[in-house]
Design a protein around this motif. Structure first.
Motif, PDB file in Angstrom:
ATOM      1  N   LEU A 127      -5.552  -1.659  -5.689  1.00 16.90           N
ATOM      2  CA  LEU A 127      -6.130  -1.121  -4.459  1.00 16.90           C
ATOM      3  C   LEU A 127      -7.379  -1.905  -4.074  1.00 16.90           C
ATOM      4  O   LEU A 127      -8.322  -2.015  -4.852  1.00 16.90           O
ATOM      5  N   THR A 128      -7.386  -2.459  -2.871  1.00 17.22           N
ATOM      6  CA  THR A 128      -8.607  -3.019  -2.304  1.00 17.22           C
ATOM      7  C   THR A 128      -9.175  -1.984  -1.354  1.00 17.22           C
ATOM      8  O   THR A 128      -8.478  -1.484  -0.467  1.00 17.22           O
ATOM      9  N   SER A 129     -10.438  -1.644  -1.560  1.00 16.62           N
ATOM     10  CA  SER A 129     -11.034  -0.583  -0.743  1.00 16.62           C
ATOM     11  C   SER A 129     -12.425  -0.994  -0.286  1.00 16.62           C
ATOM     12  O   SER A 129     -13.111  -1.776  -0.947  1.00 16.62           O
ATOM     13  N   MET A 130     -12.828  -0.444   0.874  1.00 16.97           N
ATOM     14  CA  MET A 130     -14.157  -0.672   1.424  1.00 16.97           C
ATOM     15  C   MET A 130     -14.845   0.678   1.585  1.00 16.97           C
ATOM     16  O   MET A 130     -14.190   1.659   1.932  1.00 16.97           O
ATOM     17  N   ASN A 131     -16.154   0.739   1.325  1.00 13.05           N
ATOM     18  CA  ASN A 131     -16.865   1.994   1.515  1.00 13.05           C
ATOM     19  C   ASN A 131     -17.880   1.870   2.649  1.00 13.05           C
ATOM     20  O   ASN A 131     -17.929   0.868   3.345  1.00 13.05           O
ATOM     21  N   GLY A 132     -18.685   2.911   2.820  1.00 10.54           N
ATOM     22  CA  GLY A 132     -19.581   2.969   3.968  1.00 10.54           C
ATOM     23  C   GLY A 132     -20.678   1.915   3.962  1.00 10.54           C
ATOM     24  O   GLY A 132     -21.308   1.661   4.995  1.00 10.54           O
ATOM     25  N   GLU A 133     -20.951   1.302   2.811  1.00  8.45           N
ATOM     26  CA  GLU A 133     -21.968   0.241   2.786  1.00  8.45           C
ATOM     27  C   GLU A 133     -21.331  -1.143   2.824  1.00  8.45           C
ATOM     28  O   GLU A 133     -21.932  -2.138   2.424  1.00  8.45           O
ATOM     29  N   ARG A 134     -20.068  -1.222   3.303  1.00  6.14           N
ATOM     30  CA  ARG A 134     -19.344  -2.488   3.480  1.00  6.14           C
ATOM     31  C   ARG A 134     -19.031  -3.167   2.153  1.00  6.14           C
ATOM     32  O   ARG A 134     -18.861  -4.372   2.089  1.00  6.14           O
ATOM     33  N   ARG A 135     -18.916  -2.409   1.072  1.00  7.44           N
ATOM     34  CA  ARG A 135     -18.666  -2.995  -0.241  1.00  7.44           C
ATOM     35  C   ARG A 135     -17.156  -3.048  -0.488  1.00  7.44           C
ATOM     36  O   ARG A 135     -16.478  -2.020  -0.527  1.00  7.44           O
ATOM     37  N   LEU A 136     -16.633  -4.249  -0.649  1.00 11.17           N
ATOM     38  CA  LEU A 136     -15.201  -4.472  -0.894  1.00 11.17           C
ATOM     39  C   LEU A 136     -14.972  -4.646  -2.381  1.00 11.17           C
ATOM     40  O   LEU A 136     -15.649  -5.452  -3.028  1.00 11.17           O
ATOM     41  N   ARG A 137     -14.005  -3.885  -2.929  1.00  6.36           N
ATOM     42  CA  ARG A 137     -13.722  -3.960  -4.360  1.00  6.36           C
ATOM     43  C   ARG A 137     -12.224  -3.938  -4.610  1.00  6.36           C
ATOM     44  O   ARG A 137     -11.447  -3.414  -3.798  1.00  6.36           O
TER      45      ARG A 137
END
Length: 370
Positions: A92-102
């Motif tokens: 899973l590639t996911s992005m959160n509210g602080e633009r952090r891609l993991r």
């Protein structure tokens, strides 16, 4: 009423929509038309079944497809369920509210035939290509040809994010693995020593994404209760019912309903009320109440909350029991924006909520100053 196929992806409209009682009645009636048509055909006669499905849709029926990781309430009305994989069962590639891609890597098998969303989409795309080809619609088939030849989540990522996102050309699974749990802040601007270089802070050059680069601060005047009928509802019913999330419940409780520890802690969705309002209505902690107005009704368990303002109450958003959407009208403003976070209604006692006598009703708020 004009659509013939409803494709539901990871949401339960039976719990989340406005005017939920009417929605469920209409949805069940329309999907049942298709189910009855399908039942009229001997098992295995695919051509006849397709013919009956199309005929039922033309009579006002609705064909429903649901994609989800767990059974849902709307899924009970569906004709096809496509089981999806979730985090840990897929890459899973996911992005959160602080633009952090993991990148969160798969560490266990998904159950049964469950697949990641992207691979479900790929199979749908390839099936459409085949169907159009079989029907002699080569031009339509060509729209799908070669577009969904994905066998892994990484294939989809490379076709999507890598090929189209700002800075995506730098991002691969291998480089995301190197970034570990910290990931990288989007947009990615470069690669240095095998590691992705992100953007810690936007607009550091003092320019915003406007034509002249200047920030816009726009005055927004209060326009009143824009949704049709909302003011009349306020005039008729004494309680303002707000709704939202609660830290004791994960999301909309789609996991919690399968976890006895959580389910027993909160067997019925609570309605948080000011103790003075409860006393005036003759309610005790744990009483089962009906919340009702001119739109519909729902149920909840009275939970005393001293910080709740008199005349106001708070319910869980899209709870598995006690859907607040039952009492929220279908009305929207002229921009088609619904007001679904609050509504005016009455409250009355029904009896005791199941399991309430074994519950604690201590404050669920984090103590001030802790």
């Amino acid at each position: 009423g004009q659509g013939g196929v409803h494709h539901v992806w990871g949401v339960d409209h039976f719990k989340s929509t406005l005017n939920a009682e009417e929605f469920r009645r209409t949805y069940r009636r329309r999907t049942n038309l298709v189910k009855e048509a399908m039942d009229s055909v001997p098992y295995g006669d695919r051509a006849a079944q397709l013919e009956q499905i199309v005929a039922a849709i033309k009579r006002g029926g609705l064909f429903s497809v649901v994609v989800d990781i767990l059974p849902t309430q709307i899924g009970e009305a569906a004709h096809v369920w496509l089981p999806a994989a979730t985090a840990g069962e897929m890459n899973l590639t996911s992005m959160n509210g602080e633009r952090r891609l993991r990148l969160s890597e798969r560490y266990m098998d998904p159950p049964g035939a469950a697949l990641p969303d992207c691979l479900i989409a790929a199979r749908l795309g390839n099936a459409l290509e085949e169907s159009f080809r079989r029907a002699g619609s080569d031009a339509d088939a060509a729209r799908f040809k070669g577009k969904f030849d994905w066998t892994t989540e990484e294939d989809a990522f490379m076709d999507g994010y890598h090929a189209h996102a700002e800075g995506g050309e730098h991002v691969t699974y291998e480089r995301l693995r190197a970034m570990g749990t910290n990931g990288v802040h989007e947009p990615v601007v470069a690669v240095a020593d095998g590691r992705l270089v992100g953007t810690r802070r936007l607009y550091t050059d003092g320019r915003f994404g406007t034509a002249d680069g200047r920030a816009r601060f726009l005055e927004t005047a209060w326009r009143g209760l824009q949704v049709a009928g909302r003011q009349e509802q306020k005039d008729r019913h004494p309680f303002l019912i707000n709704n939202g999330r609660n830290n004791l419940v994960w999301q909309n409780a789609f996991y919690d309903v399968h976890t006895p520890f959580v389910r027993e802690r909160m067997p019925v969705a609570p309605i948080e009320m000011n103790p003075a309002d409860m006393a005036r209505l003759g309610l005790a902690a744990g009483d089962l109440v009906e919340v009702y107005n001119d739109v519909g009704s729902t149920q909840a368990m009275a939970y005393p909350t001293p910080t709740a303002k008199p005349g106001q109450a708070f319910m869980l958003f899209i709870a598995p029991t006690g859907q607040v959407g039952n009492v929220i009208s279908k009305g929207t403003n002229e921009l088609m924006i619904p007001n679904y976070k609050n509504v005016w209604a009455d409250i009355r006692r029904i009896g005791r909520a199941p399991g309430a006598d074994a519950m604690s009703f201590k404050s669920i708020e984090y103590p001030h100053g802790a």
